[in-house]
Design a protein around this motif. Sequence first.
Motif, PDB file in Angstrom:
ATOM      1  N   ILE A  49       0.838  -1.199   0.000  1.00 14.24           N
ATOM      2  CA  ILE A  49       0.000   0.000   0.000  1.00 14.24           C
ATOM      3  C   ILE A  49       0.872   1.246   0.000  1.00 14.24           C
ATOM      4  O   ILE A  49       0.600   2.207  -0.735  1.00 14.24           O
ATOM      5  CB  ILE A  49      -0.979  -0.008   1.191  1.00 14.24           C
ATOM      6  N   ALA A  50       1.933   1.247   0.805  1.00 11.85           N
ATOM      7  CA  ALA A  50       2.835   2.398   0.852  1.00 11.85           C
ATOM      8  C   ALA A  50       3.503   2.633  -0.501  1.00 11.85           C
ATOM      9  O   ALA A  50       3.612   3.779  -0.955  1.00 11.85           O
ATOM     10  CB  ALA A  50       3.888   2.201   1.942  1.00 11.85           C
ATOM     11  N   VAL A  51       3.913   1.567  -1.159  1.00  8.92           N
ATOM     12  CA  VAL A  51       4.531   1.693  -2.483  1.00  8.92           C
ATOM     13  C   VAL A  51       3.515   2.240  -3.487  1.00  8.92           C
ATOM     14  O   VAL A  51       3.828   3.140  -4.275  1.00  8.92           O
ATOM     15  CB  VAL A  51       5.107   0.337  -2.954  1.00  8.92           C
ATOM     16  N   ALA A  52       2.298   1.724  -3.454  1.00  6.20           N
ATOM     17  CA  ALA A  52       1.254   2.199  -4.366  1.00  6.20           C
ATOM     18  C   ALA A  52       0.950   3.673  -4.115  1.00  6.20           C
ATOM     19  O   ALA A  52       0.776   4.445  -5.070  1.00  6.20           O
ATOM     20  CB  ALA A  52      -0.006   1.359  -4.212  1.00  6.20           C
ATOM     21  N   ASN A  53       0.893   4.079  -2.850  1.00  6.99           N
ATOM     22  CA  ASN A  53       0.646   5.485  -2.527  1.00  6.99           C
ATOM     23  C   ASN A  53       1.775   6.373  -3.021  1.00  6.99           C
ATOM     24  O   ASN A  53       1.530   7.464  -3.544  1.00  6.99           O
ATOM     25  CB  ASN A  53       0.446   5.663  -1.023  1.00  6.99           C
ATOM     26  N   ALA A  54       3.014   5.925  -2.863  1.00  2.77           N
ATOM     27  CA  ALA A  54       4.158   6.705  -3.332  1.00  2.77           C
ATOM     28  C   ALA A  54       4.136   6.833  -4.853  1.00  2.77           C
ATOM     29  O   ALA A  54       4.416   7.909  -5.402  1.00  2.77           O
ATOM     30  CB  ALA A  54       5.465   6.066  -2.861  1.00  2.77           C
ATOM     31  N   GLN A  55       3.788   5.758  -5.543  1.00  2.00           N
ATOM     32  CA  GLN A  55       3.706   5.802  -6.999  1.00  2.00           C
ATOM     33  C   GLN A  55       2.614   6.763  -7.456  1.00  2.00           C
ATOM     34  O   GLN A  55       2.802   7.526  -8.400  1.00  2.00           O
ATOM     35  CB  GLN A  55       3.446   4.402  -7.568  1.00  2.00           C
ATOM     36  N   GLU A  56       1.482   6.734  -6.767  1.00  2.00           N
ATOM     37  CA  GLU A  56       0.387   7.640  -7.118  1.00  2.00           C
ATOM     38  C   GLU A  56       0.775   9.090  -6.859  1.00  2.00           C
ATOM     39  O   GLU A  56       0.499   9.975  -7.672  1.00  2.00           O
ATOM     40  CB  GLU A  56      -0.881   7.282  -6.337  1.00  2.00           C
ATOM     41  N   LEU A  57       1.433   9.337  -5.735  1.00  2.88           N
ATOM     42  CA  LEU A  57       1.897  10.691  -5.420  1.00  2.88           C
ATOM     43  C   LEU A  57       2.840  11.195  -6.505  1.00  2.88           C
ATOM     44  O   LEU A  57       2.694  12.313  -7.002  1.00  2.88           O
ATOM     45  CB  LEU A  57       2.599  10.711  -4.059  1.00  2.88           C
ATOM     46  N   LEU A  58       3.797  10.383  -6.885  1.00  4.88           N
ATOM     47  CA  LEU A  58       4.762  10.769  -7.903  1.00  4.88           C
ATOM     48  C   LEU A  58       4.078  11.026  -9.244  1.00  4.88           C
ATOM     49  O   LEU A  58       4.383  12.007  -9.936  1.00  4.88           O
ATOM     50  CB  LEU A  58       5.834   9.684  -8.045  1.00  4.88           C
ATOM     51  N   GLN A  59       3.122  10.172  -9.608  1.00  2.95           N
ATOM     52  CA  GLN A  59       2.413  10.340 -10.871  1.00  2.95           C
ATOM     53  C   GLN A  59       1.591  11.629 -10.879  1.00  2.95           C
ATOM     54  O   GLN A  59       1.612  12.386 -11.858  1.00  2.95           O
ATOM     55  CB  GLN A  59       1.503   9.137 -11.146  1.00  2.95           C
ATOM     56  N   ARG A  60       0.878  11.889  -9.796  1.00  5.49           N
ATOM     57  CA  ARG A  60       0.075  13.122  -9.721  1.00  5.49           C
ATOM     58  C   ARG A  60       0.957  14.360  -9.762  1.00  5.49           C
ATOM     59  O   ARG A  60       0.639  15.341 -10.433  1.00  5.49           O
ATOM     60  CB  ARG A  60      -0.776  13.129  -8.454  1.00  5.49           C
ATOM     61  N   MET A  61       2.061  14.323  -9.020  1.00 10.19           N
ATOM     62  CA  MET A  61       2.979  15.457  -8.993  1.00 10.19           C
ATOM     63  C   MET A  61       3.568  15.694 -10.388  1.00 10.19           C
ATOM     64  O   MET A  61       3.629  16.833 -10.858  1.00 10.19           O
ATOM     65  CB  MET A  61       4.093  15.203  -7.970  1.00 10.19           C
ATOM     66  N   THR A  62       3.961  14.631 -11.052  1.00 14.39           N
ATOM     67  CA  THR A  62       4.526  14.749 -12.399  1.00 14.39           C
ATOM     68  C   THR A  62       3.511  15.340 -13.362  1.00 14.39           C
ATOM     69  O   THR A  62       3.827  16.279 -14.107  1.00 14.39           O
ATOM     70  CB  THR A  62       4.990  13.361 -12.897  1.00 14.39           C
ATOM     71  N   ASP A  63       2.286  14.820 -13.336  1.00 12.32           N
ATOM     72  CA  ASP A  63       1.241  15.324 -14.229  1.00 12.32           C
ATOM     73  C   ASP A  63       0.956  16.800 -13.976  1.00 12.32           C
ATOM     74  O   ASP A  63       0.903  17.605 -14.906  1.00 12.32           O
ATOM     75  CB  ASP A  63      -0.049  14.519 -14.068  1.00 12.32           C
ATOM     76  N   LYS A  64       0.763  17.148 -12.715  1.00 13.60           N
ATOM     77  CA  LYS A  64       0.412  18.525 -12.364  1.00 13.60           C
ATOM     78  C   LYS A  64       1.524  19.500 -12.741  1.00 13.60           C
ATOM     79  O   LYS A  64       1.280  20.538 -13.352  1.00 13.60           O
ATOM     80  CB  LYS A  64       0.108  18.616 -10.875  1.00 13.60           C
ATOM     81  N   CYS A  65       2.757  19.161 -12.382  1.00  9.81           N
ATOM     82  CA  CYS A  65       3.872  20.073 -12.652  1.00  9.81           C
ATOM     83  C   CYS A  65       4.192  20.140 -14.137  1.00  9.81           C
ATOM     84  O   CYS A  65       4.564  21.203 -14.645  1.00  9.81           O
ATOM     85  CB  CYS A  65       5.099  19.665 -11.833  1.00  9.81           C
TER      86      CYS A  65
END
Length: 95
Positions: free
Chosen positions: A30-46
């Motif tokens: 779950i922690a890995v999935a959350n980190a991947q989602e955070l990174l993906q959202r940050m990448t998309d937004k920025c």
Amino acid sequence: MEGGFGSDFGGSSGGKLDPGLIMEQVKVQIAVANAQELLQRMTDKCFRKCIGKPGGSLDNSEQKCIAMCMDRYMDAWNTVSRAYNSRLQRERANM
């Protein structure tokens, strides 16, 4: 049973599943999935915010924008995460 749940989650406990080990592995996943989602959202937004015309390289202003955007995103995420964890702890204490 090679490659089944017993070999992935049970460890060497003679084929018996260890609920504590399973729970820890699920938490890690779950922690890995959350980190991947955070990174993906940050990448998309920025990317949407900072990159006007995608090309072979980033110019200096795009690099600065990306760096600042990612820093702000992580700061905001950390602030929200701390507040959320604090609230969870307070609610658990009141149970």
